[in-house]
Motif scaffolding. Structure first.
Motif, mmCIF file in Angstrom:
data_model
loop_
_atom_site.group_PDB
_atom_site.id
_atom_site.type_symbol
_atom_site.label_atom_id
_atom_site.label_comp_id
_atom_site.label_asym_id
_atom_site.label_seq_id
_atom_site.Cartn_x
_atom_site.Cartn_y
_atom_site.Cartn_z
ATOM 1 N N SER A 21 37.543 34.480 46.123
ATOM 2 C CA SER A 21 38.374 33.309 46.446
ATOM 3 C C SER A 21 39.461 33.093 45.391
ATOM 4 N N TYR A 22 39.368 33.817 44.287
ATOM 5 C CA TYR A 22 40.367 33.689 43.226
ATOM 6 C C TYR A 22 41.681 34.331 43.689
ATOM 7 N N LYS A 23 42.772 33.572 43.612
ATOM 8 C CA LYS A 23 44.058 34.046 44.130
ATOM 9 C C LYS A 23 45.078 34.355 43.018
ATOM 10 N N GLY A 24 44.705 34.048 41.770
ATOM 11 C CA GLY A 24 45.658 34.254 40.679
ATOM 12 C C GLY A 24 45.747 35.712 40.261
ATOM 13 N N PRO A 25 46.611 36.018 39.290
ATOM 14 C CA PRO A 25 46.766 37.384 38.781
ATOM 15 C C PRO A 25 45.476 37.854 38.102
ATOM 16 N N VAL A 26 45.021 39.020 38.480
ATOM 17 C CA VAL A 26 43.787 39.564 37.903
ATOM 18 C C VAL A 26 43.954 39.806 36.411
ATOM 19 N N ALA A 27 45.157 40.202 36.002
ATOM 20 C CA ALA A 27 45.412 40.520 34.594
ATOM 21 C C ALA A 27 45.212 39.313 33.684
ATOM 22 N N GLU A 28 45.285 38.102 34.254
ATOM 23 C CA GLU A 28 45.126 36.898 33.439
ATOM 24 C C GLU A 28 43.653 36.518 33.236
ATOM 25 N N LEU A 29 42.773 37.191 33.951
ATOM 26 C CA LEU A 29 41.346 36.905 33.816
ATOM 27 C C LEU A 29 40.784 37.519 32.539
ATOM 28 N N HIS A 30 39.717 36.923 32.065
ATOM 29 C CA HIS A 30 38.986 37.493 30.927
ATOM 30 C C HIS A 30 38.473 38.872 31.337
ATOM 31 N N ILE A 31 38.347 39.772 30.377
ATOM 32 C CA ILE A 31 37.931 41.149 30.688
ATOM 33 C C ILE A 31 36.579 41.198 31.395
ATOM 34 N N VAL A 32 35.695 40.259 31.072
ATOM 35 C CA VAL A 32 34.387 40.200 31.735
ATOM 36 C C VAL A 32 34.565 39.848 33.201
ATOM 37 N N ASP A 33 35.463 38.913 33.476
ATOM 38 C CA ASP A 33 35.712 38.521 34.855
ATOM 39 C C ASP A 33 36.408 39.638 35.637
ATOM 40 N N GLN A 34 37.281 40.383 34.958
ATOM 41 C CA GLN A 34 37.915 41.527 35.618
ATOM 42 C C GLN A 34 36.856 42.558 36.006
ATOM 43 N N TYR A 35 35.919 42.740 35.083
ATOM 44 C CA TYR A 35 34.821 43.680 35.345
ATOM 45 C C TYR A 35 33.979 43.211 36.532
ATOM 46 N N MET A 36 33.671 41.909 36.562
ATOM 47 C CA MET A 36 32.848 41.367 37.637
ATOM 48 C C MET A 36 33.575 41.422 38.978
ATOM 49 N N MET A 37 34.879 41.257 38.940
ATOM 50 C CA MET A 37 35.648 41.338 40.173
ATOM 51 C C MET A 37 35.596 42.750 40.752
ATOM 52 N N GLU A 38 35.658 43.741 39.849
ATOM 53 C CA GLU A 38 35.528 45.133 40.288
ATOM 54 C C GLU A 38 34.145 45.373 40.887
ATOM 55 N N MET A 39 33.137 44.791 40.248
ATOM 56 C CA MET A 39 31.760 44.939 40.740
ATOM 57 C C MET A 39 31.617 44.332 42.135
ATOM 58 N N CYS A 40 32.274 43.213 42.344
ATOM 59 C CA CYS A 40 32.186 42.529 43.647
ATOM 60 C C CYS A 40 32.838 43.344 44.761
ATOM 61 N N ASN A 41 33.751 44.215 44.402
ATOM 62 C CA ASN A 41 34.459 45.009 45.405
ATOM 63 C C ASN A 41 33.731 46.312 45.765
ATOM 64 N N ILE A 42 32.620 46.562 45.072
ATOM 65 C CA ILE A 42 31.856 47.787 45.358
ATOM 66 C C ILE A 42 30.840 47.488 46.460
ATOM 67 N N ALA A 43 30.973 48.186 47.567
ATOM 68 C CA ALA A 43 30.036 47.990 48.684
ATOM 69 C C ALA A 43 28.659 48.519 48.325
ATOM 70 N N TYR A 44 27.620 47.789 48.740
ATOM 71 C CA TYR A 44 26.234 48.210 48.518
ATOM 72 C C TYR A 44 25.962 48.495 47.037
ATOM 73 N N LEU A 45 26.474 47.623 46.181
ATOM 74 C CA LEU A 45 26.351 47.838 44.736
ATOM 75 C C LEU A 45 24.893 47.932 44.285
ATOM 76 N N SER A 46 24.077 46.978 44.745
ATOM 77 C CA SER A 46 22.675 46.954 44.323
ATOM 78 C C SER A 46 21.963 48.251 44.699
ATOM 79 N N THR A 47 22.218 48.723 45.912
ATOM 80 C CA THR A 47 21.598 49.967 46.372
ATOM 81 C C THR A 47 22.053 51.140 45.529
ATOM 82 N N GLN A 48 23.346 51.188 45.226
ATOM 83 C CA GLN A 48 23.876 52.301 44.454
ATOM 84 C C GLN A 48 23.348 52.293 43.019
#
Length: 272
Positions: A27-54
């Motif tokens: 739901s975050y609409k702002g620039p990704v580059a402005e996020l803390h590095i941890v949040d950037q990492y978590m955003m990448e994690m959220c975009n991985i399909a079936y993350l838990s399974t993988q």
């Protein structure tokens, strides 16, 4: 830099986003580059399909070679034990002496001669004593061997693997190999399912590496399974040779043989 509130005390490497996390980050609409590095990492994690399974797959793939490497020496040890026992002619001769002594005692007691005996009887030799409480049936066995064929007294040297505790049972080792085969089977089935549902297309590099890992571990596990089958066959031959029940547990059998070897060496040392 803007940050999104994160739960405290979480190790990112083991953190799998919840459904709420996914909704919050997406739901975050702002620039990704402005996020803390941890949040950037978590955003990448959220975009991985079936993350838990993988992640579960990666954990299993990491543990598979470790488990196989742990099992290999244990299986090899059982093979050595089986081969030493099967081909130790001097041990068979010692058993023949024991049978002769037992039948001599049976005859004097008015009992019928025995054609053989269970190997479990070997640990009872130290419990059978004569009028001299320090002289056991095992001492009598050693005495007769030293009198007629002293070379047989060195049979423990041919059963070097029985100097130590036998460890895991053959049945248990076989079950552990089967568990590894089932784990790899699940991974293979997941890969096939992913291709059908087009999940693999979303992360081609992951599934390319997964394919290579499956091929390698299939080959390694196939070799381990072959060695395991050899172990089982050798143990089956042992049971047939010594007339033991087909369901005789190897840990119990090898344990009592270890004890007999120890008791025999001690009785022999007392006799010389």
């Amino acid at each position: 830099m803007e940050t999104i509130d994160m739960p405290s005390g979480i190790k990112h490497s083991k953190y799998v986003p919840t459904m709420e996390d996914v909704e919050r980050y997406k739901s975050y609409k702002g620039p990704v580059a402005e996020l803390h590095i941890v949040d950037q990492y978590m955003m990448e994690m959220c975009n991985i399909a079936y993350l838990s399974t993988q992640l579960d797959l990666l954990l299993t793939l990491r543990e598979l070679p470790i488990s196989m490497n742990d099992l290999q020496p244990l299986i090899n040890q059982k093979i050595r034990m089986c081969m030493q026992l099967y081909y130790c002619r001097s041990f068979v001769s010692v058993l023949e002496y024991l049978l002769a002594i037992g039948n001599y005692l049976n005859e004097n007691a008015g009992k019928e001669k025995a054609k053989g005996f269970r190997l479990s009887s070997l640990t009872k030799l130290v419990q059978l004593r004569g009028t001299d409480k320090k002289f056991t049936l095992l001492h009598a066995l050693v005495e007769q061997i030293m009198l007629h064929e002293p070379c047989l007294a060195t049979f423990p040297q041919e059963l070097a693997e029985f100097e130590t505790v036998p460890g895991a049972s053959i049945k248990g080792l076989t079950a552990e190999v089967d568990v590894l085969k089932n784990e790899l089977k699940k991974i293979t089935q997941y890969r096939k399912m992913s291709k059908k549902k087009n999940i693999a297309a979303q992360n081609p590099n992951f599934f390319k590496d997964l394919k290579m890992a499956i091929e390698k571990y299939n080959a390694d596990l196939s070799a381990l399974t072959k060695t395991c089958e050899e172990m089982k066959k050798l143990y089956s031959d042992i049971l047939v040779k010594f007339g033991e029940p087909a369901d005789q547990d190897s840990q119990e059998l090898f344990g009592l043989l270890c004890q007999f070897v120890h008791d025999f060496k001690r009785a022999h040392a007392e006799a010389v």
